[in-house]
Write an enzyme that holds these catalytic residues in place. Structure first.
Site, PDB file in Angstrom:
ATOM      1  N   SER A  29      64.111 -76.408  32.163  1.00  0.00           N
ATOM      2  CA  SER A  29      64.220 -75.544  30.983  1.00  0.00           C
ATOM      3  C   SER A  29      63.955 -74.098  31.380  1.00  0.00           C
ATOM      4  CB  SER A  29      63.233 -75.981  29.890  1.00  0.00           C
ATOM      5  OG  SER A  29      61.905 -75.817  30.346  1.00  0.00           O
ATOM      6  N   GLY A  30      64.165 -73.191  30.432  1.00  0.00           N
ATOM      7  CA  GLY A  30      63.846 -71.784  30.649  1.00  0.00           C
ATOM      8  C   GLY A  30      64.519 -71.185  31.864  1.00  0.00           C
ATOM      9  N   GLU A  45      59.690 -84.706  33.182  1.00  0.00           N
ATOM     10  CA  GLU A  45      60.197 -84.880  31.818  1.00  0.00           C
ATOM     11  C   GLU A  45      60.167 -86.351  31.421  1.00  0.00           C
ATOM     12  OE1 GLU A  45      60.663 -82.374  29.970  1.00  0.00           O
ATOM     13  OE2 GLU A  45      60.982 -80.708  31.351  1.00  0.00           O
ATOM     14  N   ASP A  55      55.527 -85.318  39.083  1.00  0.00           N
ATOM     15  CA  ASP A  55      54.582 -84.207  39.189  1.00  0.00           C
ATOM     16  C   ASP A  55      54.880 -83.355  40.425  1.00  0.00           C
ATOM     17  OD1 ASP A  55      52.449 -82.506  39.278  1.00  0.00           O
ATOM     18  OD2 ASP A  55      50.926 -84.058  39.591  1.00  0.00           O
ATOM     19  N   LEU A 112      57.638 -73.288  37.955  1.00  0.00           N
ATOM     20  CA  LEU A 112      56.800 -74.241  37.219  1.00  0.00           C
ATOM     21  C   LEU A 112      56.033 -73.517  36.115  1.00  0.00           C
ATOM     22  CD1 LEU A 112      55.013 -76.717  39.641  1.00  0.00           C
ATOM     23  CD2 LEU A 112      57.126 -77.035  38.380  1.00  0.00           C
ATOM     24  N   ALA A 113      56.022 -74.116  34.927  1.00  0.00           N
ATOM     25  CA  ALA A 113      55.194 -73.570  33.843  1.00  0.00           C
ATOM     26  C   ALA A 113      54.394 -74.724  33.262  1.00  0.00           C
ATOM     27  CB  ALA A 113      56.072 -72.929  32.782  1.00  0.00           C
ATOM     28  N   TYR A 115      47.551 -61.150  28.445  1.00  0.00           N
ATOM     29  CA  TYR A 115      48.430 -61.608  29.524  1.00  0.00           C
ATOM     30  C   TYR A 115      48.014 -61.033  30.876  1.00  0.00           C
ATOM     31  CZ  TYR A 115      52.573 -63.852  31.360  1.00  0.00           C
ATOM     32  OH  TYR A 115      53.406 -64.689  32.064  1.00  0.00           O
ATOM     33  N   VAL A 117      61.098 -63.805  26.997  1.00  0.00           N
ATOM     34  CA  VAL A 117      62.125 -64.619  26.344  1.00  0.00           C
ATOM     35  C   VAL A 117      61.442 -65.703  25.518  1.00  0.00           C
ATOM     36  CG1 VAL A 117      64.116 -64.328  27.890  1.00  0.00           C
ATOM     37  CG2 VAL A 117      62.329 -65.978  28.479  1.00  0.00           C
ATOM     38  N   THR A 131      60.532 -69.141  25.035  1.00  0.00           N
ATOM     39  CA  THR A 131      60.421 -70.416  25.745  1.00  0.00           C
ATOM     40  C   THR A 131      59.230 -71.161  25.145  1.00  0.00           C
ATOM     41  OG1 THR A 131      58.894 -69.552  27.413  1.00  0.00           O
ATOM     42  CG2 THR A 131      61.245 -69.439  27.951  1.00  0.00           C
TER      43      THR A 131
END
Length: 400
Positions: free
Chosen positions: A51-52, A75, A111, A139-140, A235, A273, A275
């Protein structure tokens, strides 16, 4: 089943497989419309590809550069009774469209922090591609299970030093609120660096390098966000910023390592963005709603796909083959348009004026909500949401 959106906090707990596929289709069309990327890498690994920005990187590499791609992600597949995660459906759609074009596409699900993920990826590269020319690290994850001890470390989205209070938007009630976030403890800061810093990126590159699967001239990039003083307390000056600074440290070490064989390592600083990750950060939804409206008015708005296309074609893989422009910390800056003084001044002036009543007029909040739902496959043009869909979607993916 017929699937409708169900929101809980800043997560949509349902996803729509057809909507997710349509999203991917649109991103591919956008990429192809730009024409082929000159000098593009031909064998690309994306860690965090579902994603993203990670998904956009995989799409750009494959459909903009004709690359063979390997994607690593964590996922959940759908079952008869329950939809899978959006990232599962995104990856399934990518795989389907890549194979239709005759492009190599394989995915590993598990993982990415684990030693097994790195070993399985190395085995797959050796077996199918020999070597790779580019590694995207995207990776998030809010948690990291330490491979050696099994300990689970959690990150914190908190300021450092003092409580941070700011105007924010409650996305469930569409109301302007005062949000307060307590400061992180020393341990929380340390843990955030462990989860979201550069250590795992280094472990990936070192493992790939030692296995001999990095081609000469291999480039690696990891993604970051710096933002402006409007979001700095939570942030860049917060626990998360410490982790992002650790990415810079890792990039310097990796660049030194890869330069011996003509390669490079850079942090790419990207724009804000919509996400799942950014929606979880206090004040980000309101800031994004403001900045998007101004950037659209100025004709410089970009989503994930446009950003990554620009990174490939105008930074890392320029048509004339020249080196990418970088800032004083050797970072690729794709946040340049967002940080334009007129755009930031507009946001600074607007922030104190926003109320629950004028939120939708002064900002792109309505569009923010639409973009958020689209992440999960809802509100996508051309999709019949009253139709019966099968949540079980299979594709070429191996479990780690």
């Amino acid at each position: 089943m017929i699937i409708k959106p169900r929101i809980r906090g800043f997560i949509c707990t349902t996803t729509h497989p057809v909507g997710c596929e349509q999203n991917v289709k649109e991103q591919i069309a956008l990429t192809k419309a730009q024409g082929p990327i000159a000098n593009a890498p031909k064998r690309v690994l994306v860690v965090g590809s579902s994603s993203g920005y990670g998904l956009s990187s995989r799409i750009t590499a494959a459909f903009g550069g004709g690359a063979s791609t390997i994607g690593v992600f964590f996922e959940k597949a759908g079952t008869e009774k329950k939809p899978g995660t959006a990232g599962w459906y995104n990856s399934a759609a990518f795989d389907k469209f890549a194979k239709e074009e005759g492009l190599y596409s394989k995915s590993l699900n598990g993982d990415a922090f684990s030693n097994e993920a790195k070993q399985k990826t190395i085995d797959l590269i050796k077996e199918d591609l020999g070597q790779i020319d580019m590694v995207v690290y995207s990776l998030a994850s809010p948690v990291r299970k330490m491979p050696e001890t099994g300990e689970v470390i959690r990150s914190s989205l908190k300021p450092i030093g003092e409580t941070y209070t700011a105007t924010a938007v409650d996305t469930n009630k569409d109301a302007i609120i005062e949000a307060s976030v307590e400061p992180a403890t020393e341990q929380e800061i340390k843990d955030t660096v462990t989860v979201m810093g550069g250590e795992d990126w280094e472990l990936w590159i070192n493992a790939l390098s030692e296995a001999g699967v990095l081609a000469d001239g291999c480039k690696t990039v990891a993604y970051s966000y710096i933002g402006t003083e409007l979001t700095w307390p939570i942030y860049w000056d917060g626990a998360l910023g410490q982790a992002k600074m650790d990415l810079d440290r890792a990039a310097t070490a990796l660049n030194e390592k890869l330069s011996a064989t003509g390669g490079t390592a850079n942090v790419a600083v990207l724009k804000s963005v919509v996400t799942q990750a950014s929606s979880a950060i206090p004040v980000m939804p309101l800031y994004i709603a403001m900045v998007f409206k101004k950037m659209r008015e100025e004709g410089v708005h970009e989503g994930c796909q446009e950003q990554i296309l620009r990174m490939f074609s105008q930074r890392l893989y320029k048509a004339d083959g020249s080196a990418a422009e970088v800032d004083e910390k050797n970072r690729l800056r794709l946040d340049d348009w967002e940080l334009r003084e007129d755009i930031q001044q507009h946001c600074r002036d607007l922030w104190p004026q926003v109320t629950t009543e004028n939120l939708k007029d002064l900002t792109d909040y309505v569009e923010y909500k639409e973009e958020f739902l689209k992440l999960f496959g809802f509100g996508v043009d051309g999709v019949d949401y009253d139709a019966d869909v099968n949540p079980e979607v299979n594709f070429d993916v191996a479990d780690i």
